[in-house]
Design a protein around this motif. Structure first.
Motif, PDB file in Angstrom:
ATOM      1  N   ASP A 135     -37.473  23.312 -50.656  1.00  0.00           N
ATOM      2  CA  ASP A 135     -37.220  23.451 -52.093  1.00  0.00           C
ATOM      3  C   ASP A 135     -38.100  24.544 -52.689  1.00  0.00           C
ATOM      4  OD1 ASP A 135     -35.499  21.185 -52.014  1.00  0.00           O
ATOM      5  OD2 ASP A 135     -37.182  19.835 -52.467  1.00  0.00           O
ATOM      6  N   ALA A 136     -39.377  24.514 -52.335  1.00  0.00           N
ATOM      7  CA  ALA A 136     -40.337  25.476 -52.880  1.00  0.00           C
ATOM      8  C   ALA A 136     -39.981  26.900 -52.467  1.00  0.00           C
ATOM      9  CB  ALA A 136     -41.756  25.123 -52.412  1.00  0.00           C
ATOM     10  N   VAL A 137     -39.678  27.096 -51.198  1.00  0.00           N
ATOM     11  CA  VAL A 137     -39.340  28.440 -50.707  1.00  0.00           C
ATOM     12  C   VAL A 137     -38.061  28.939 -51.372  1.00  0.00           C
ATOM     13  CG1 VAL A 137     -38.601  29.738 -48.659  1.00  0.00           C
ATOM     14  CG2 VAL A 137     -40.575  28.216 -48.531  1.00  0.00           C
ATOM     15  N   ARG A 138     -37.050  28.087 -51.460  1.00  0.00           N
ATOM     16  CA  ARG A 138     -35.776  28.456 -52.086  1.00  0.00           C
ATOM     17  C   ARG A 138     -35.990  28.934 -53.528  1.00  0.00           C
ATOM     18  NH1 ARG A 138     -33.489  24.830 -49.581  1.00  0.00           N
ATOM     19  NH2 ARG A 138     -33.895  23.109 -50.974  1.00  0.00           N
ATOM     20  N   HIS A 139     -36.771  28.196 -54.293  1.00  0.00           N
ATOM     21  CA  HIS A 139     -37.006  28.576 -55.684  1.00  0.00           C
ATOM     22  C   HIS A 139     -37.904  29.797 -55.807  1.00  0.00           C
ATOM     23  CE1 HIS A 139     -34.882  24.984 -56.729  1.00  0.00           C
ATOM     24  NE2 HIS A 139     -34.866  25.420 -57.961  1.00  0.00           N
ATOM     25  N   HIS A 140     -38.839  29.945 -54.898  1.00  0.00           N
ATOM     26  CA  HIS A 140     -39.702  31.127 -54.910  1.00  0.00           C
ATOM     27  C   HIS A 140     -38.859  32.377 -54.639  1.00  0.00           C
ATOM     28  CE1 HIS A 140     -43.520  33.174 -54.820  1.00  0.00           C
ATOM     29  NE2 HIS A 140     -43.226  33.713 -53.655  1.00  0.00           N
ATOM     30  N   ILE A 141     -37.955  32.286 -53.697  1.00  0.00           N
ATOM     31  CA  ILE A 141     -37.065  33.418 -53.390  1.00  0.00           C
ATOM     32  C   ILE A 141     -36.185  33.740 -54.589  1.00  0.00           C
ATOM     33  CG2 ILE A 141     -35.064  34.122 -51.997  1.00  0.00           C
ATOM     34  CD1 ILE A 141     -36.462  32.667 -49.623  1.00  0.00           C
ATOM     35  N   LYS A 142     -35.653  32.715 -55.255  1.00  0.00           N
ATOM     36  CA  LYS A 142     -34.833  32.939 -56.458  1.00  0.00           C
ATOM     37  C   LYS A 142     -35.625  33.690 -57.521  1.00  0.00           C
ATOM     38  CE  LYS A 142     -31.627  29.069 -56.391  1.00  0.00           C
ATOM     39  NZ  LYS A 142     -31.216  27.835 -57.080  1.00  0.00           N
ATOM     40  N   ALA A 143     -36.874  33.307 -57.715  1.00  0.00           N
ATOM     41  CA  ALA A 143     -37.706  33.963 -58.718  1.00  0.00           C
ATOM     42  C   ALA A 143     -37.938  35.430 -58.364  1.00  0.00           C
ATOM     43  CB  ALA A 143     -39.043  33.235 -58.865  1.00  0.00           C
ATOM     44  N   ILE A 144     -38.175  35.707 -57.098  1.00  0.00           N
ATOM     45  CA  ILE A 144     -38.383  37.087 -56.656  1.00  0.00           C
ATOM     46  C   ILE A 144     -37.101  37.897 -56.834  1.00  0.00           C
ATOM     47  CG2 ILE A 144     -38.803  38.531 -54.612  1.00  0.00           C
ATOM     48  CD1 ILE A 144     -40.763  36.294 -53.689  1.00  0.00           C
ATOM     49  N   GLU A 145     -35.964  37.316 -56.486  1.00  0.00           N
ATOM     50  CA  GLU A 145     -34.682  38.006 -56.657  1.00  0.00           C
ATOM     51  C   GLU A 145     -34.401  38.287 -58.126  1.00  0.00           C
ATOM     52  OE1 GLU A 145     -32.012  35.343 -54.646  1.00  0.00           O
ATOM     53  OE2 GLU A 145     -32.315  36.334 -52.705  1.00  0.00           O
ATOM     54  N   TYR A 146     -34.690  37.325 -58.991  1.00  0.00           N
ATOM     55  CA  TYR A 146     -34.491  37.519 -60.429  1.00  0.00           C
ATOM     56  C   TYR A 146     -35.370  38.661 -60.933  1.00  0.00           C
ATOM     57  CZ  TYR A 146     -34.616  36.674 -65.439  1.00  0.00           C
ATOM     58  OH  TYR A 146     -34.547  36.829 -66.796  1.00  0.00           O
ATOM     59  N   GLU A 147     -36.632  38.673 -60.515  1.00  0.00           N
ATOM     60  CA  GLU A 147     -37.554  39.725 -60.937  1.00  0.00           C
ATOM     61  C   GLU A 147     -37.084  41.093 -60.436  1.00  0.00           C
ATOM     62  OE1 GLU A 147     -42.251  40.956 -60.470  1.00  0.00           O
ATOM     63  OE2 GLU A 147     -41.601  38.949 -59.903  1.00  0.00           O
ATOM     64  N   ALA A 148     -36.627  41.163 -59.201  1.00  0.00           N
ATOM     65  CA  ALA A 148     -36.132  42.426 -58.653  1.00  0.00           C
ATOM     66  C   ALA A 148     -34.914  42.909 -59.434  1.00  0.00           C
ATOM     67  CB  ALA A 148     -35.791  42.263 -57.174  1.00  0.00           C
ATOM     68  N   GLU A 149     -34.010  42.012 -59.773  1.00  0.00           N
ATOM     69  CA  GLU A 149     -32.823  42.381 -60.556  1.00  0.00           C
ATOM     70  C   GLU A 149     -33.224  42.859 -61.948  1.00  0.00           C
ATOM     71  OE1 GLU A 149     -29.202  43.473 -61.481  1.00  0.00           O
ATOM     72  OE2 GLU A 149     -29.782  42.788 -59.485  1.00  0.00           O
ATOM     73  N   TYR A 150     -34.179  42.199 -62.548  1.00  0.00           N
ATOM     74  CA  TYR A 150     -34.671  42.604 -63.866  1.00  0.00           C
ATOM     75  C   TYR A 150     -35.251  44.016 -63.802  1.00  0.00           C
ATOM     76  CZ  TYR A 150     -37.359  42.746 -68.167  1.00  0.00           C
ATOM     77  OH  TYR A 150     -37.876  43.115 -69.383  1.00  0.00           O
ATOM     78  N   ILE A 151     -36.041  44.289 -62.785  1.00  0.00           N
ATOM     79  CA  ILE A 151     -36.652  45.626 -62.622  1.00  0.00           C
ATOM     80  C   ILE A 151     -35.553  46.673 -62.408  1.00  0.00           C
ATOM     81  CG2 ILE A 151     -38.099  47.055 -61.116  1.00  0.00           C
ATOM     82  CD1 ILE A 151     -39.866  44.500 -60.756  1.00  0.00           C
ATOM     83  N   ARG A 152     -34.550  46.360 -61.564  1.00  0.00           N
ATOM     84  CA  ARG A 152     -33.432  47.287 -61.348  1.00  0.00           C
ATOM     85  C   ARG A 152     -32.713  47.593 -62.649  1.00  0.00           C
ATOM     86  NH1 ARG A 152     -31.007  43.989 -57.142  1.00  0.00           N
ATOM     87  NH2 ARG A 152     -32.868  43.825 -55.956  1.00  0.00           N
ATOM     88  N   SER A 153     -32.454  46.543 -63.412  1.00  0.00           N
ATOM     89  CA  SER A 153     -31.754  46.732 -64.702  1.00  0.00           C
ATOM     90  C   SER A 153     -32.580  47.571 -65.654  1.00  0.00           C
ATOM     91  CB  SER A 153     -31.464  45.376 -65.345  1.00  0.00           C
ATOM     92  OG  SER A 153     -30.567  44.653 -64.571  1.00  0.00           O
ATOM     93  N   TYR A 154     -33.874  47.353 -65.660  1.00  0.00           N
ATOM     94  CA  TYR A 154     -34.767  48.087 -66.534  1.00  0.00           C
ATOM     95  C   TYR A 154     -34.776  49.580 -66.154  1.00  0.00           C
ATOM     96  CZ  TYR A 154     -39.007  49.596 -68.930  1.00  0.00           C
ATOM     97  OH  TYR A 154     -39.893  50.266 -69.701  1.00  0.00           O
ATOM     98  N   ILE A 155     -34.856  49.852 -64.858  1.00  0.00           N
ATOM     99  CA  ILE A 155     -34.915  51.233 -64.378  1.00  0.00           C
ATOM    100  C   ILE A 155     -33.609  51.974 -64.642  1.00  0.00           C
ATOM    101  CG2 ILE A 155     -35.058  52.671 -62.273  1.00  0.00           C
ATOM    102  CD1 ILE A 155     -37.103  50.603 -61.226  1.00  0.00           C
ATOM    103  N   THR A 156     -32.499  51.310 -64.398  1.00  0.00           N
ATOM    104  CA  THR A 156     -31.192  51.962 -64.582  1.00  0.00           C
ATOM    105  C   THR A 156     -30.771  51.997 -66.046  1.00  0.00           C
ATOM    106  OG1 THR A 156     -29.985  49.919 -64.122  1.00  0.00           O
ATOM    107  CG2 THR A 156     -30.416  51.407 -62.258  1.00  0.00           C
ATOM    108  N   GLY A 157     -31.508  51.326 -66.874  1.00  0.00           N
ATOM    109  CA  GLY A 157     -31.342  51.403 -68.319  1.00  0.00           C
ATOM    110  C   GLY A 157     -30.172  50.730 -68.865  1.00  0.00           C
TER     111      GLY A 157
END
Length: 142
Positions: free
Chosen positions: A120-142
Motif C-alpha cells: 500500500d505504501a509503495v503504491r501510494h508513494h509511486i502515485k505521488a511521484i507520478e503526480y509530481e512529475a506530471e505537474y512539473i511537465r505541465s508547468y514546463i510546457t505551459g
C-alpha cells in the motif's frame, strides 16, 4: 500524502482474531483472506498483538507443528509498531524499513482503525511521484 489517503482508497476493514484463537484457525484466516497479517484485538478493539506469515514459520521452527493447536496469544508478536491516520507515507515507509515490518495497524484513540501494508505504501508513494512529475511537465510546457 498520509495513511488516511491509503485507507480511503482501500477501506478500513481489518481481519482480526482474539488471543484465544488457535494458531491453526488464524492460519486459515490468512489463507482464506489472501493476507499476510491478522491483528490480535481484545473485545473493545484494542490492539494486543499481530500475527504474520513470518510468525507461523517462526512458531513451527521453535515449537514444532504442535504449536498449531496453541492459542494465538502464545505466539503472536506483542511489540506492535503502529501508525495513525495522520502518519505521512514517507514516515510510514521509514517505520516499516527500520522495524522490517510489512504491516502496520492504524491506531486511533487507542483502537484499531485500519491496516496498511508495505505494498500500500509503495503504491501510494509511486502515485505521488507520478503526480509530481506530471505537474512539473505541465508547468514546463505551459
Amino acid at each position: 500524502m498520509s495513511v488516511q489517503a491509503i485507507l480511503k482508497e482501500k477501506g478500513y476493514s481489518v481481519v482480526t482474531a482474539p488471543r484465544e484463537a488457535s494458531v491453526k484457525e488464524v492460519c486459515h484466516l490468512l489463507h482464506e483472506n489472501h493476507i499476510g497479517a491478522v491483528v490480535v484485538v481484545d473485545a473493545e478493539n484494542r490492539i494486543e498483538g499481530i500475527f504474520t506469515e513470518r510468525d507461523v514459520v517462526a512458531a513451527i521452527s521453535k515449537r514444532g507443528v504442535q504449536c498449531l493447536d496453541e492459542p494465538l496469544g502464545e505466539v503472536m508478536w506483542r511489540n506492535v509498531f503502529c501508525c495513525t491516520r495522520h502518519t505521512s507515507i514517507t514516515t510510514l515507509m521509514d517505520i516499516m524499513n527500520t522495524h522490517k515490518a510489512r504491516h502496520l495497524p492504524v491506531e486511533h484513540n487507542g483502537r484499531l482503525a485500519g491496516i496498511v501494508s508495505i505494498g500500500d505504501a509503495v503504491r501510494h508513494h509511486i502515485k505521488a511521484i507520478e503526480y509530481e512529475a506530471e505537474y512539473i511537465r505541465s508547468y514546463i510546457t505551459g
